[in-house]
Design a protein around this motif. Structure first.
Motif, PDB file in Angstrom:
ATOM      1  N   ASP A 226       6.493   6.485   2.765  1.00 34.61           N
ATOM      2  CA  ASP A 226       6.875   5.715   2.894  1.00 34.61           C
ATOM      3  C   ASP A 226       6.151   4.047   2.357  1.00 34.61           C
ATOM      4  OD1 ASP A 226       7.907   6.380   6.557  1.00 34.61           O
ATOM      5  OD2 ASP A 226       9.157   6.420   4.731  1.00 34.61           O
ATOM      6  N   PHE A 227       5.343   4.559   1.335  1.00 33.71           N
ATOM      7  CA  PHE A 227       4.827   3.494   0.698  1.00 33.71           C
ATOM      8  C   PHE A 227       5.446   2.409   0.191  1.00 33.71           C
ATOM      9  CE2 PHE A 227       1.315   2.003  -1.372  1.00 33.71           C
ATOM     10  CZ  PHE A 227       2.079   1.613  -2.936  1.00 33.71           C
ATOM     11  N   SER A 228       6.879   3.122  -0.499  1.00 35.83           N
ATOM     12  CA  SER A 228       7.846   1.847  -1.157  1.00 35.83           C
ATOM     13  C   SER A 228       8.491   0.621   0.062  1.00 35.83           C
ATOM     14  CB  SER A 228       8.497   2.258  -1.623  1.00 35.83           C
ATOM     15  OG  SER A 228       9.188   3.503  -0.936  1.00 35.83           O
ATOM     16  N   THR A 229       8.378   1.197   2.138  1.00 37.55           N
ATOM     17  CA  THR A 229       8.923   0.716   3.095  1.00 37.55           C
ATOM     18  C   THR A 229       7.876   0.022   3.969  1.00 37.55           C
ATOM     19  OG1 THR A 229       8.889   2.370   3.818  1.00 37.55           O
ATOM     20  CG2 THR A 229      11.049   2.437   2.447  1.00 37.55           C
ATOM     21  N   SER A 230       6.440  -0.182   2.451  1.00 40.38           N
ATOM     22  CA  SER A 230       5.326  -0.929   4.131  1.00 40.38           C
ATOM     23  C   SER A 230       4.930  -1.899   3.174  1.00 40.38           C
ATOM     24  CB  SER A 230       4.240   0.130   3.645  1.00 40.38           C
ATOM     25  OG  SER A 230       5.200   1.242   4.520  1.00 40.38           O
TER      26      SER A 230
ATOM     27  N   ILE B 127       1.339  -8.143  -0.132  1.00 42.49           N
ATOM     28  CA  ILE B 127       2.761  -7.900  -0.893  1.00 42.49           C
ATOM     29  C   ILE B 127       3.217  -7.100  -0.091  1.00 42.49           C
ATOM     30  CG2 ILE B 127       1.226  -6.020  -1.751  1.00 42.49           C
ATOM     31  CD1 ILE B 127       3.012  -7.163  -4.845  1.00 42.49           C
ATOM     32  N   SER B 128       4.529  -7.613  -0.200  1.00 39.73           N
ATOM     33  CA  SER B 128       5.540  -6.707   0.332  1.00 39.73           C
ATOM     34  C   SER B 128       5.962  -5.524   0.101  1.00 39.73           C
ATOM     35  CB  SER B 128       7.006  -7.985   0.307  1.00 39.73           C
ATOM     36  OG  SER B 128       7.333  -8.299  -1.396  1.00 39.73           O
ATOM     37  N   TYR B 129       6.786  -4.866   0.714  1.00 40.52           N
ATOM     38  CA  TYR B 129       7.251  -3.821   0.204  1.00 40.52           C
ATOM     39  C   TYR B 129       7.543  -3.473  -1.421  1.00 40.52           C
ATOM     40  CZ  TYR B 129      12.032  -4.778   0.894  1.00 40.52           C
ATOM     41  OH  TYR B 129      13.856  -5.280   1.329  1.00 40.52           O
ATOM     42  N   ILE B 130       8.191  -4.429  -1.966  1.00 46.16           N
ATOM     43  CA  ILE B 130       8.762  -4.630  -3.193  1.00 46.16           C
ATOM     44  C   ILE B 130       8.665  -5.123  -3.966  1.00 46.16           C
ATOM     45  CG2 ILE B 130      11.489  -3.482  -2.058  1.00 46.16           C
ATOM     46  CD1 ILE B 130      12.112  -6.127  -3.039  1.00 46.16           C
ATOM     47  N   GLY B 131       7.773  -6.134  -3.438  1.00 46.14           N
ATOM     48  CA  GLY B 131       6.457  -6.648  -4.397  1.00 46.14           C
ATOM     49  C   GLY B 131       7.367  -8.306  -4.730  1.00 46.14           C
ATOM     50  N   ASP B 132       7.598  -8.891  -4.162  1.00 41.88           N
ATOM     51  CA  ASP B 132       8.595  -9.985  -4.478  1.00 41.88           C
ATOM     52  C   ASP B 132       8.490 -11.032  -4.247  1.00 41.88           C
ATOM     53  OD1 ASP B 132      11.469 -10.048  -1.960  1.00 41.88           O
ATOM     54  OD2 ASP B 132       9.603  -8.638  -1.781  1.00 41.88           O
ATOM     55  N   MET B 133       7.227 -10.923  -2.446  1.00 45.64           N
ATOM     56  CA  MET B 133       6.889 -12.033  -1.982  1.00 45.64           C
ATOM     57  C   MET B 133       4.997 -11.326  -1.734  1.00 45.64           C
ATOM     58  SD  MET B 133       9.264 -12.672   1.037  1.00 45.64           S
ATOM     59  CE  MET B 133       7.871 -14.182   1.486  1.00 45.64           C
ATOM     60  N   THR B 134       4.449 -12.847  -2.055  1.00 43.65           N
ATOM     61  CA  THR B 134       2.638 -13.007  -2.181  1.00 43.65           C
ATOM     62  C   THR B 134       1.569 -13.237  -1.079  1.00 43.65           C
ATOM     63  OG1 THR B 134       2.048 -13.155  -4.350  1.00 43.65           O
ATOM     64  CG2 THR B 134       2.481 -10.757  -4.247  1.00 43.65           C
ATOM     65  N   TYR B 135       0.624 -13.060  -1.041  1.00 46.47           N
ATOM     66  CA  TYR B 135       0.091 -13.837   0.585  1.00 46.47           C
ATOM     67  C   TYR B 135      -1.457 -14.126  -0.066  1.00 46.47           C
ATOM     68  CZ  TYR B 135       4.615 -12.428   3.021  1.00 46.47           C
ATOM     69  OH  TYR B 135       6.195 -12.253   2.711  1.00 46.47           O
ATOM     70  N   TYR B 136      -2.262 -14.979   0.119  1.00 46.52           N
ATOM     71  CA  TYR B 136      -3.796 -14.649  -0.350  1.00 46.52           C
ATOM     72  C   TYR B 136      -4.205 -15.908   0.602  1.00 46.52           C
ATOM     73  CZ  TYR B 136      -1.967 -13.321  -4.956  1.00 46.52           C
ATOM     74  OH  TYR B 136      -1.513 -11.992  -5.839  1.00 46.52           O
ATOM     75  N   THR B 137      -5.040 -15.687   0.811  1.00 41.50           N
ATOM     76  CA  THR B 137      -6.193 -16.491   1.223  1.00 41.50           C
ATOM     77  C   THR B 137      -6.822 -18.225   0.301  1.00 41.50           C
ATOM     78  OG1 THR B 137      -8.210 -17.352   2.937  1.00 41.50           O
ATOM     79  CG2 THR B 137      -8.089 -16.066   0.895  1.00 41.50           C
TER      80      THR B 137
ATOM     81  N   SER C 205      -0.789  -7.022  -6.904  1.00 40.59           N
ATOM     82  CA  SER C 205       0.578  -6.120  -7.029  1.00 40.59           C
ATOM     83  C   SER C 205      -0.077  -5.007  -6.635  1.00 40.59           C
ATOM     84  CB  SER C 205       0.551  -6.326  -8.871  1.00 40.59           C
ATOM     85  OG  SER C 205      -1.264  -5.080  -9.049  1.00 40.59           O
ATOM     86  N   ARG C 206       1.184  -4.219  -6.892  1.00 41.31           N
ATOM     87  CA  ARG C 206       1.446  -2.173  -6.901  1.00 41.31           C
ATOM     88  C   ARG C 206       3.098  -1.572  -8.380  1.00 41.31           C
ATOM     89  NH1 ARG C 206       3.962  -2.457  -1.107  1.00 41.31           N
ATOM     90  NH2 ARG C 206       4.177  -0.589  -1.434  1.00 41.31           N
ATOM     91  N   ASN C 207       2.811  -0.729  -7.822  1.00 43.21           N
ATOM     92  CA  ASN C 207       3.450  -0.126  -8.928  1.00 43.21           C
ATOM     93  C   ASN C 207       3.675   1.067  -7.068  1.00 43.21           C
ATOM     94  OD1 ASN C 207       4.524   2.248 -10.108  1.00 43.21           O
ATOM     95  ND2 ASN C 207       3.551   1.492 -11.769  1.00 43.21           N
ATOM     96  N   ASN C 208       5.116   1.337  -6.909  1.00 37.35           N
ATOM     97  CA  ASN C 208       5.878   1.950  -5.993  1.00 37.35           C
ATOM     98  C   ASN C 208       5.776   3.385  -6.064  1.00 37.35           C
ATOM     99  OD1 ASN C 208       5.675   0.160  -4.526  1.00 37.35           O
ATOM    100  ND2 ASN C 208       7.780  -0.125  -3.955  1.00 37.35           N
ATOM    101  N   ALA C 209       6.112   4.339  -8.092  1.00 33.89           N
ATOM    102  CA  ALA C 209       5.933   4.844  -8.500  1.00 33.89           C
ATOM    103  C   ALA C 209       4.942   5.809  -8.369  1.00 33.89           C
ATOM    104  CB  ALA C 209       6.963   4.735  -9.972  1.00 33.89           C
ATOM    105  N   LYS C 210       3.187   4.597  -8.435  1.00 34.51           N
ATOM    106  CA  LYS C 210       2.136   5.903  -8.249  1.00 34.51           C
ATOM    107  C   LYS C 210       2.074   5.160  -6.860  1.00 34.51           C
ATOM    108  CE  LYS C 210       1.600   5.119 -13.392  1.00 34.51           C
ATOM    109  NZ  LYS C 210       0.676   4.518 -14.286  1.00 34.51           N
ATOM    110  N   ASN C 211       2.752   4.736  -5.899  1.00 36.56           N
ATOM    111  CA  ASN C 211       1.651   4.924  -4.753  1.00 36.56           C
ATOM    112  C   ASN C 211       0.489   4.275  -4.093  1.00 36.56           C
ATOM    113  OD1 ASN C 211       4.148   6.148  -4.125  1.00 36.56           O
ATOM    114  ND2 ASN C 211       2.865   7.369  -1.821  1.00 36.56           N
ATOM    115  N   THR C 212       0.002   2.762  -5.385  1.00 35.45           N
ATOM    116  CA  THR C 212      -0.895   2.250  -5.630  1.00 35.45           C
ATOM    117  C   THR C 212      -0.735   0.808  -5.726  1.00 35.45           C
ATOM    118  OG1 THR C 212      -1.422   4.362  -6.911  1.00 35.45           O
ATOM    119  CG2 THR C 212      -2.677   1.757  -7.435  1.00 35.45           C
ATOM    120  N   VAL C 213      -1.350  -0.195  -4.822  1.00 40.44           N
ATOM    121  CA  VAL C 213      -1.708  -1.023  -4.594  1.00 40.44           C
ATOM    122  C   VAL C 213      -3.139  -2.062  -5.579  1.00 40.44           C
ATOM    123  CG1 VAL C 213      -2.738  -1.180  -2.321  1.00 40.44           C
ATOM    124  CG2 VAL C 213      -1.379  -3.525  -3.355  1.00 40.44           C
ATOM    125  N   TYR C 214      -3.131  -2.425  -5.842  1.00 40.39           N
ATOM    126  CA  TYR C 214      -4.462  -3.281  -6.949  1.00 40.39           C
ATOM    127  C   TYR C 214      -4.569  -5.170  -6.903  1.00 40.39           C
ATOM    128  CZ  TYR C 214      -1.648   0.437  -9.790  1.00 40.39           C
ATOM    129  OH  TYR C 214      -1.502   1.458 -10.605  1.00 40.39           O
TER     130      TYR C 214
END
Length: 123
Positions: free
Chosen positions: A28-32, A51-61, A71-80
């Motif tokens: 469930d990485f791609s839905t989290s 970052i939202s589950y599909i990367g369309d929303m980001t939030y910052y302090t 950012s995130r790559n759901n194909a690689k289960n990785t967030v950057y």
């Protein structure tokens, strides 16, 4: 079982850039929603970016807006976390966290955490 493993921390000087990565195992990485938090010496843990589950929303302090990018790559289960124009006050242990929901604005419930990676910025 969910595991989060951060990498990419290290030593930097003012103005440098670093890129943190967080590899996530489990379902469930791609839905989290995902987030980066940090804890500076003597301070409480602080939300840095989410970052939202599909990367369309980001939030910052506020202190990292315009300098950091999540950012995130759901194909690689990785967030950057791309960190530019680093400052001494960015020195902290940085933690990757997975939200219980599809969104991650710092107010979400974070159930899974990595072990952290140290970032030290010297002047």
């Amino acid at each position: 079982q969910v595991h989060l493993v951060e990498s990419g921390g290290g030593l930097a000087v003012v103005g440098d850039s670093l890129r943190l990565s967080c590899a996530v195992s489990g379902r469930d990485f791609s839905t989290s929603g995902m987030a980066w938090w940090r804890r500076a010496p003597g301070k409480e843990r602080e939300f840095v970016a989410g970052i939202s589950y599909i990367g369309d929303m980001t939030y910052y302090t506020d202190s990292v807006k315009g300098r950091f990018a999540i950012s995130r790559n759901n194909a690689k289960n990785t967030v950057y976390l791309q960190m530019n124009s680093l400052k001494p006050e960015d020195t902290a242990v940085y933690y990757c966290a997975r939200s219980r929901s599809r969104y991650s604005d710092g107010k979400s419930e974070y159930l899974w955490w990595g072990q952290g990676t140290q970032v030290t910025v010297s002047s």
